[in-house]
Design a protein around this motif. Structure first.
Motif, PDB file in Angstrom:
ATOM      1  N   ALA A  90      35.652  26.030  33.954  1.00 18.27           N
ATOM      2  CA  ALA A  90      36.907  26.713  33.671  1.00 18.27           C
ATOM      3  C   ALA A  90      36.952  27.501  32.369  1.00 18.27           C
ATOM      4  CB  ALA A  90      38.056  25.693  33.691  1.00 18.27           C
ATOM      5  N   ALA A  91      35.841  27.695  31.701  1.00 14.21           N
ATOM      6  CA  ALA A  91      35.900  28.401  30.422  1.00 14.21           C
ATOM      7  C   ALA A  91      36.266  29.875  30.596  1.00 14.21           C
ATOM      8  CB  ALA A  91      34.561  28.276  29.693  1.00 14.21           C
ATOM      9  N   HIS A  92      35.790  30.487  31.677  1.00 18.29           N
ATOM     10  CA  HIS A  92      35.983  31.919  31.895  1.00 18.29           C
ATOM     11  C   HIS A  92      36.097  32.196  33.392  1.00 18.29           C
ATOM     12  CE1 HIS A  92      34.649  32.527  27.739  1.00 18.29           C
ATOM     13  NE2 HIS A  92      33.570  31.827  28.016  1.00 18.29           N
ATOM     14  N   SER A  93      36.521  33.410  33.710  1.00 19.45           N
ATOM     15  CA  SER A  93      36.315  33.968  35.050  1.00 19.45           C
ATOM     16  C   SER A  93      35.449  35.203  34.870  1.00 19.45           C
ATOM     17  CB  SER A  93      37.651  34.359  35.701  1.00 19.45           C
ATOM     18  OG  SER A  93      38.242  35.465  35.030  1.00 19.45           O
ATOM     19  N   TRP A  94      34.727  35.582  35.920  1.00 22.50           N
ATOM     20  CA  TRP A  94      33.869  36.762  35.748  1.00 22.50           C
ATOM     21  C   TRP A  94      34.674  38.040  35.518  1.00 22.50           C
ATOM     22  CZ3 TRP A  94      34.224  40.964  38.760  1.00 22.50           C
ATOM     23  CH2 TRP A  94      34.610  40.839  40.098  1.00 22.50           C
ATOM     24  N   PRO A  95      35.893  38.212  36.092  1.00 21.98           N
ATOM     25  CA  PRO A  95      36.659  39.409  35.717  1.00 21.98           C
ATOM     26  C   PRO A  95      37.022  39.450  34.229  1.00 21.98           C
ATOM     27  CG  PRO A  95      37.447  38.556  37.816  1.00 21.98           C
ATOM     28  CD  PRO A  95      36.527  37.518  37.249  1.00 21.98           C
ATOM     29  N   GLU A  96      37.330  38.289  33.644  1.00 21.71           N
ATOM     30  CA  GLU A  96      37.585  38.255  32.200  1.00 21.71           C
ATOM     31  C   GLU A  96      36.341  38.654  31.423  1.00 21.71           C
ATOM     32  OE1 GLU A  96      40.650  34.714  31.219  1.00 21.71           O
ATOM     33  OE2 GLU A  96      38.886  34.082  32.331  1.00 21.71           O
ATOM     34  N   LEU A  97      35.192  38.161  31.857  1.00 17.41           N
ATOM     35  CA  LEU A  97      33.942  38.492  31.190  1.00 17.41           C
ATOM     36  C   LEU A  97      33.601  39.969  31.355  1.00 17.41           C
ATOM     37  CD1 LEU A  97      31.919  35.335  32.246  1.00 17.41           C
ATOM     38  CD2 LEU A  97      32.728  35.878  29.937  1.00 17.41           C
ATOM     39  N   LEU A  98      33.922  40.538  32.519  1.00 11.45           N
ATOM     40  CA  LEU A  98      33.718  41.971  32.725  1.00 11.45           C
ATOM     41  C   LEU A  98      34.568  42.773  31.760  1.00 11.45           C
ATOM     42  CD1 LEU A  98      32.594  44.377  34.365  1.00 11.45           C
ATOM     43  CD2 LEU A  98      34.483  44.030  35.979  1.00 11.45           C
ATOM     44  N   ASP A  99      35.826  42.386  31.605  1.00 14.43           N
ATOM     45  CA  ASP A  99      36.711  43.065  30.664  1.00 14.43           C
ATOM     46  C   ASP A  99      36.168  42.968  29.246  1.00 14.43           C
ATOM     47  OD1 ASP A  99      39.451  44.355  30.244  1.00 14.43           O
ATOM     48  OD2 ASP A  99      39.623  42.623  28.918  1.00 14.43           O
ATOM     49  N   SER A 100      35.720  41.772  28.841  1.00 13.93           N
ATOM     50  CA  SER A 100      35.169  41.580  27.499  1.00 13.93           C
ATOM     51  C   SER A 100      33.894  42.381  27.303  1.00 13.93           C
ATOM     52  CB  SER A 100      34.888  40.094  27.252  1.00 13.93           C
ATOM     53  OG  SER A 100      36.065  39.332  27.297  1.00 13.93           O
ATOM     54  N   MET A 101      33.075  42.469  28.340  1.00  9.88           N
ATOM     55  CA  MET A 101      31.821  43.210  28.266  1.00  9.88           C
ATOM     56  C   MET A 101      32.087  44.695  28.009  1.00  9.88           C
ATOM     57  SD  MET A 101      28.821  43.181  31.152  1.00  9.88           S
ATOM     58  CE  MET A 101      28.886  41.377  31.109  1.00  9.88           C
ATOM     59  N   ILE A 102      33.050  45.247  28.742  1.00  6.14           N
ATOM     60  CA  ILE A 102      33.385  46.655  28.555  1.00  6.14           C
ATOM     61  C   ILE A 102      33.890  46.906  27.135  1.00  6.14           C
ATOM     62  CG2 ILE A 102      34.961  48.496  29.287  1.00  6.14           C
ATOM     63  CD1 ILE A 102      34.872  47.213  32.108  1.00  6.14           C
ATOM     64  N   ARG A 103      34.770  46.035  26.648  1.00  9.16           N
ATOM     65  CA  ARG A 103      35.347  46.208  25.323  1.00  9.16           C
ATOM     66  C   ARG A 103      34.317  45.972  24.217  1.00  9.16           C
ATOM     67  NH1 ARG A 103      40.927  46.495  25.525  1.00  9.16           N
ATOM     68  NH2 ARG A 103      41.778  46.082  27.612  1.00  9.16           N
ATOM     69  N   SER A 104      33.395  45.048  24.444  1.00 13.24           N
ATOM     70  CA  SER A 104      32.396  44.739  23.417  1.00 13.24           C
ATOM     71  C   SER A 104      31.461  45.913  23.155  1.00 13.24           C
ATOM     72  CB  SER A 104      31.577  43.513  23.829  1.00 13.24           C
ATOM     73  OG  SER A 104      30.704  43.813  24.902  1.00 13.24           O
ATOM     74  N   LEU A 105      31.375  46.820  24.108  1.00 12.03           N
ATOM     75  CA  LEU A 105      30.530  47.999  23.951  1.00 12.03           C
ATOM     76  C   LEU A 105      31.315  49.190  23.417  1.00 12.03           C
ATOM     77  CD1 LEU A 105      28.433  47.576  27.204  1.00 12.03           C
ATOM     78  CD2 LEU A 105      27.700  47.148  24.862  1.00 12.03           C
ATOM     79  N   GLY A 106      32.534  48.910  22.918  1.00 13.66           N
ATOM     80  CA  GLY A 106      33.318  49.939  22.249  1.00 13.66           C
ATOM     81  C   GLY A 106      34.138  50.822  23.156  1.00 13.66           C
ATOM     82  N   VAL A 107      34.323  50.404  24.408  1.00  8.15           N
ATOM     83  CA  VAL A 107      35.125  51.177  25.348  1.00  8.15           C
ATOM     84  C   VAL A 107      36.458  50.454  25.523  1.00  8.15           C
ATOM     85  CG1 VAL A 107      35.273  52.120  27.677  1.00  8.15           C
ATOM     86  CG2 VAL A 107      33.053  51.988  26.513  1.00  8.15           C
ATOM     87  N   THR A 164      28.544  28.421  37.766  1.00  7.75           N
ATOM     88  CA  THR A 164      28.771  27.870  36.437  1.00  7.75           C
ATOM     89  C   THR A 164      29.296  28.978  35.530  1.00  7.75           C
ATOM     90  OG1 THR A 164      26.528  28.411  35.734  1.00  7.75           O
ATOM     91  CG2 THR A 164      26.870  26.227  36.717  1.00  7.75           C
ATOM     92  N   ASN A 165      29.653  28.621  34.297  1.00 18.50           N
ATOM     93  CA  ASN A 165      30.092  29.655  33.358  1.00 18.50           C
ATOM     94  C   ASN A 165      28.988  30.682  33.121  1.00 18.50           C
ATOM     95  OD1 ASN A 165      32.788  28.794  32.824  1.00 18.50           O
ATOM     96  ND2 ASN A 165      31.975  27.111  31.615  1.00 18.50           N
ATOM     97  N   ALA A 166      27.739  30.213  33.033  1.00 18.18           N
ATOM     98  CA  ALA A 166      26.621  31.152  32.881  1.00 18.18           C
ATOM     99  C   ALA A 166      26.468  32.009  34.138  1.00 18.18           C
ATOM    100  CB  ALA A 166      25.327  30.391  32.591  1.00 18.18           C
ATOM    101  N   GLY A 167      26.721  31.412  35.296  1.00 22.99           N
ATOM    102  CA  GLY A 167      26.661  32.178  36.540  1.00 22.99           C
ATOM    103  C   GLY A 167      27.706  33.270  36.592  1.00 22.99           C
ATOM    104  N   LYS A 168      28.876  32.980  36.047  1.00 17.18           N
ATOM    105  CA  LYS A 168      29.937  33.996  35.994  1.00 17.18           C
ATOM    106  C   LYS A 168      29.512  35.171  35.120  1.00 17.18           C
ATOM    107  CE  LYS A 168      33.511  30.473  36.538  1.00 17.18           C
ATOM    108  NZ  LYS A 168      34.659  29.807  35.902  1.00 17.18           N
ATOM    109  N   GLN A 169      28.756  34.879  34.055  1.00 11.75           N
ATOM    110  CA  GLN A 169      28.250  35.956  33.207  1.00 11.75           C
ATOM    111  C   GLN A 169      27.300  36.849  33.996  1.00 11.75           C
ATOM    112  OE1 GLN A 169      29.054  36.378  29.624  1.00 11.75           O
ATOM    113  NE2 GLN A 169      28.330  38.368  30.330  1.00 11.75           N
TER     114      GLN A 169
END
Length: 205
Positions: free
Chosen positions: A34-51, A184-189
């Motif tokens: 329950a630490a993350h969902s993959w859509p949350e990680l997708l959003d963070s990934m986009i933002r982490s690259l400055g977009v 798993t959380n790593a799988g969601k990544q």
């Protein structure tokens, strides 16, 4: 590759800024990892690259079926009142990612239910993320059997929408599931990364 391209967009995606996801427990935070969902990680990934001009909003609910996704059905509600489709319609989106199917794998009416779901969607580009859970080349110990997967694939094939596939069965074979059904959380990544790489082909992420 983890992301298997089964189709490519036929329209210009350059104007997309708001991405919505409708899915089941595979796309939800509340699935045992329950630490993350993959859509949350997708959003963070986009933002982490400055977009910062994109946003990803998740409307996924554990146990969601094609029918419960658009017909209000407790406990599969957003905010206690709205079906995921109604919530997306209220909030608006430019691109809708759909990741459903496994909860209808033994439903004899799954094709009709899926078609009714597609007909209920708001006006937006749609990308179907096919849940490829049976890995014919791997250990094959997913909860989803080969006949289950064949039934899911028949529904996916019949829907007239853009699609790509995530090799969840392969992902689980290499250890990224705690029950051979959910990541798993790593799988969601991994899933977020695969979806990101697919979208990056057509969008300025």
């Amino acid at each position: 590759p983890l992301c298997v391209v089964l189709g490519s967009p036929t329209e210009d995606w350059s104007s997309i800024r708001r991405i919505a996801v409708i899915g089941d427990s595979i796309s939800s935070r509340m699935n045992g990892a329950a630490a993350h969902s993959w859509p949350e990680l997708l959003d963070s990934m986009i933002r982490s690259l400055g977009v910062f001009s994109f946003e990803v909003k998740n409307y996924s609910v554990p146990g969601l079926t094609w029918t419960a996704a658009h017909i209000p059905t407790a406990p599969h509600l957003i905010g206690g009142t709205l079906s995921p489709v109604a919530a997306v319609t209220r909030d608006g989106c430019d691109l809708l990612l759909i990741c459903l199917g496994v909860n209808d794998r033994v439903n004899p009416n799954s094709l009709a239910d899926a078609q009714a779901f597609i007909s209920s969607l708001p006006s937006a580009r749609v990308l179907l993320i096919r849940q490829n859970m049976f890995d014919a080349t791997g250990v094959n110990d997913s909860v989803v059997t080969q006949p289950d997967q064949a039934a899911m694939d028949a529904v996916y094939d019949a829907l007239n929408v853009e699609s790509t596939g995530i090799r969840l069965g392969f992902l689980y074979d290499i250890g990224y599931s705690f029950d051979m059904l959910h990541p798993t959380n790593a799988g969601k990544q991994w899933i977020a990364s695969a979806v990101y790489m697919y979208l990056q082909q057509f969008m300025t992420l």
